[in-house]
Structures are given as C-alpha cells and as structure tokens.
Motif scaffolding. Structure first.
Motif, short mmCIF file in Angstrom:
data_model
loop_
_atom_site.label_atom_id
_atom_site.label_comp_id
_atom_site.label_asym_id
_atom_site.label_seq_id
_atom_site.Cartn_x
_atom_site.Cartn_y
_atom_site.Cartn_z
N VAL A 144 0.83 -1.21 0.00
CA VAL A 144 0.00 0.00 0.00
C VAL A 144 0.87 1.26 0.00
CG1 VAL A 144 -1.69 1.32 1.35
CG2 VAL A 144 -1.98 -1.15 1.03
N LEU A 145 1.93 1.25 0.79
CA LEU A 145 2.81 2.42 0.82
C LEU A 145 3.40 2.71 -0.55
CD1 LEU A 145 4.81 1.83 4.15
CD2 LEU A 145 3.08 3.60 3.73
N ARG A 146 3.88 1.67 -1.20
CA ARG A 146 4.56 1.88 -2.48
C ARG A 146 3.59 2.07 -3.64
NH1 ARG A 146 9.86 0.58 -3.31
NH2 ARG A 146 9.28 -0.04 -5.42
N GLU A 147 2.61 1.19 -3.73
CA GLU A 147 1.76 1.17 -4.92
C GLU A 147 0.57 2.11 -4.84
OE1 GLU A 147 2.95 -0.35 -7.47
OE2 GLU A 147 4.59 -1.25 -6.33
N HIS A 148 0.16 2.46 -3.66
CA HIS A 148 -1.03 3.33 -3.54
C HIS A 148 -0.70 4.71 -3.01
CE1 HIS A 148 -4.17 0.38 -4.62
NE2 HIS A 148 -3.20 -0.46 -4.29
N LEU A 149 0.38 4.84 -2.27
CA LEU A 149 0.75 6.17 -1.77
C LEU A 149 2.01 6.70 -2.44
CD1 LEU A 149 -0.06 5.75 2.04
CD2 LEU A 149 -1.44 6.83 0.25
N GLY A 150 2.64 5.88 -3.27
CA GLY A 150 3.82 6.34 -4.02
C GLY A 150 5.04 6.57 -3.15
N LEU A 151 5.07 5.97 -1.96
CA LEU A 151 6.20 6.16 -1.04
C LEU A 151 7.22 5.03 -1.29
CD1 LEU A 151 4.11 7.20 2.06
CD2 LEU A 151 5.53 8.69 0.62
N THR A 152 8.01 5.22 -2.33
CA THR A 152 8.91 4.15 -2.77
C THR A 152 10.26 4.15 -2.04
OG1 THR A 152 9.59 5.60 -4.58
CG2 THR A 152 7.88 3.97 -5.07
N GLY A 153 10.39 5.02 -1.04
CA GLY A 153 11.58 4.97 -0.21
C GLY A 153 11.63 3.67 0.59
N THR A 154 10.49 3.10 0.85
CA THR A 154 10.41 1.80 1.53
C THR A 154 10.64 0.72 0.47
OG1 THR A 154 8.78 2.75 3.03
CG2 THR A 154 9.00 0.36 3.03
N LYS A 155 11.68 -0.07 0.65
CA LYS A 155 12.10 -1.00 -0.41
C LYS A 155 11.49 -2.39 -0.28
CE LYS A 155 14.56 2.14 -2.27
NZ LYS A 155 13.81 2.94 -3.23
N VAL A 156 11.38 -3.03 -1.42
CA VAL A 156 10.92 -4.42 -1.48
C VAL A 156 12.14 -5.32 -1.56
CG1 VAL A 156 9.53 -6.12 -2.71
CG2 VAL A 156 8.90 -3.70 -2.80
N GLY A 157 12.26 -6.22 -0.62
CA GLY A 157 13.36 -7.19 -0.66
C GLY A 157 12.80 -8.59 -0.72
N CYS A 158 12.94 -9.29 0.40
CA CYS A 158 12.53 -10.70 0.45
C CYS A 158 11.02 -10.88 0.53
CB CYS A 158 13.18 -11.35 1.65
SG CYS A 158 12.62 -10.62 3.22
N GLU A 159 10.34 -9.89 1.08
CA GLU A 159 8.89 -9.94 1.34
C GLU A 159 8.50 -11.08 2.27
OE1 GLU A 159 6.04 -8.29 -1.68
OE2 GLU A 159 7.56 -9.09 -3.04
N ARG A 160 9.42 -11.51 3.11
CA ARG A 160 9.07 -12.54 4.09
C ARG A 160 9.80 -12.34 5.42
NH1 ARG A 160 11.61 -17.89 1.16
NH2 ARG A 160 13.75 -17.20 1.11
N GLY A 161 10.10 -11.11 5.73
CA GLY A 161 10.63 -10.81 7.06
C GLY A 161 12.05 -11.24 7.32
N GLU A 162 12.87 -11.26 6.29
CA GLU A 162 14.25 -11.71 6.50
C GLU A 162 15.31 -10.65 6.23
OE1 GLU A 162 14.63 -15.23 4.17
OE2 GLU A 162 13.41 -16.43 5.55
N CYS A 163 15.01 -9.64 5.40
CA CYS A 163 16.09 -8.75 4.96
C CYS A 163 16.05 -7.36 5.60
CB CYS A 163 16.06 -8.60 3.44
SG CYS A 163 14.71 -7.59 2.81
N GLY A 164 14.88 -6.88 5.97
CA GLY A 164 14.77 -5.57 6.61
C GLY A 164 14.68 -4.39 5.66
#
Ligand code: FES
Ligand code: FES
Length: 213
Positions: free
Chosen positions: A83-103
């Motif tokens: 929601v942050l990235r795709e709906h609010l355009g806040l792309t400073g928050t990065k997508v990594g593992c998407e399973r709680g491993e990389c931070g």
C-alpha cells in the motif's frame, strides 16, 4: 532462549518486528474482521465466521503516514509495504525478500521499527506510520539520513532506507546508544555489500547530529 522455529510453530514471536510468518497468515482473517467491524460492514456474528469472504472484500481504512491522513480502499490481505509503495507512491520503503528476512522494508509504527512486508495495511490503521520520506526536514535530509551520507555508509544502497529507519527507531528510544545497542538495532537489516562498519559509525554520528539539532 526460543529459536525462530519454535516461534513460528507457536506464532508467538515477541521480537521487535512484531509478526511471525504464521502470525501474519493467521492475522489476515483477524485483521479483515477488525477492519470490517470498524467500517460498519460487519452486520452479524454469522458473517464474522467467514474470514475467507472478508479476506477478498475491499474495505476502507484510514492510514496516518508521515503525519498525513489517507483514506484508502484496500483488500485485507494487502501488506502495508504494498500500500505504501503502490497506492501512496512512497517508494523509499524498499521491497526485498517480502518474508521478514532482509529488513529492506523497515518503517516505524508508533516509533518502533517494523517490517512493512509482514504488516497488513488493515493492522496499521490508527497507528503512526513513518517512512523514509517522513524523515526529511523540508528540503533537507534528516539527521540520520545526513549521517549516512557523511559516513559514506552505502555501496549499492538498497538496504540503506531500512537501515536508516532502524537507526531512527533506535534513537527515538535511546538518544545516546552504545555500540552494542547500535549493532542490535540493525541486526534485522541485511546488507549484502557488507558496509556494517560504516553503518555503525553513521548511527553514532546520527545520535550526535540529533543532539545538536
Ligand atoms: S522485504 Fe520485508 S523483510 Fe525483506
Ligand atoms: S549497501 Fe548494498 S545492500 Fe547494503
């Protein structure tokens, strides 16, 4: 000391990230029900028994991000990261593992570092969410961001937003942390480039900059 496997079996991880994968999956139904209840769409106890239907229904939630309020139509299964990235355009928050491993997706929720990939958007309603963008002070970098630049704490830079948010969370709780606390604070943020010595220095520098401002 419980290990990760035990925590996942019980779904009772009390770590600073807040949710286990099991907790995340089971909370889809709970979060969906809570969201429906608050929006008045949960009309009977009979309907409450069907988490599957709720998980597919779009619900209206209000998220407070970087001190701004946003009303959003979301599916209960959507992560806060999405929601942050795709709906609010806040792309400073990065997508990594998407399973709680990389931070890489670390944000602050009520001033505490949390993995946005393991947090449902519906669960974040009513909480104060802070992203990397929220650390800016007008056109200037915030103290933690500035310290990372000054200490040259990045190579590829992909992990850095998450590292910065973890350090920001630490300094809000402990304005003058020691080295052990700094290392602990970023222990959930993986840097594949291995810039940890610079990250530790940047965290200490950030504490000084914050104290001066
Ligand atoms: S993307 Fe969330 S922990 Fe890796
Ligand atoms: S700077 Fe490249 S992953 Fe950390």
């Amino acid at each position: 000391m419980r290990n990760k496997e035990d925590e996942e079996k019980t779904g009772q991880c009390q770590c600073r990230r807040g949710f286990t994968r099991r907790g995340f999956l089971t909370s889809v139904g709970v979060g969906a029900m809570a969201a429906l209840a608050t929006t008045g769409k949960l009309s009977s106890a009979k309907e409450a028994s069907s988490a599957e239907i709720a998980a597919e229904q779009a619900v209206v939630i209000t998220l407070t991000v970087n001190e701004r309020s946003h009303q959003l139509l979301v599916e209960p299964r959507w992560s806060l990261l999405y929601v942050l990235r795709e709906h609010l355009g806040l792309t400073g928050t990065k997508v990594g593992c998407e399973r709680g491993e990389c931070g890489a997706c670390t944000v602050l929720i009520d001033d505490l570092p949390r993995y946005a990939c393991l947090t449902l958007a519906v669960e974040a309603e009513g909480r104060r969410i802070t992203t990397l963008e929220g650390l800016m002070q007008g056109e200037e970098l915030g103290p933690v961001q500035q310290a990372f630049v000054e200490e040259d704490a990045m190579q590829c830079g992909y992990c850095i937003p998450g590292q910065i948010m973890s350090v920001e969370g630490l300094l809000r709780a402990r304005p003058q942390p020691n080295q052990a606390e700094i290392r602990q604070a970023v222990s959930g943020n993986i840097c594949r480039c291995g810039t940890y010595p610079h990250i530790f220095k940047a965290a200490a520098r950030a504490a000084d900059l914050k104290a001066k401002r």
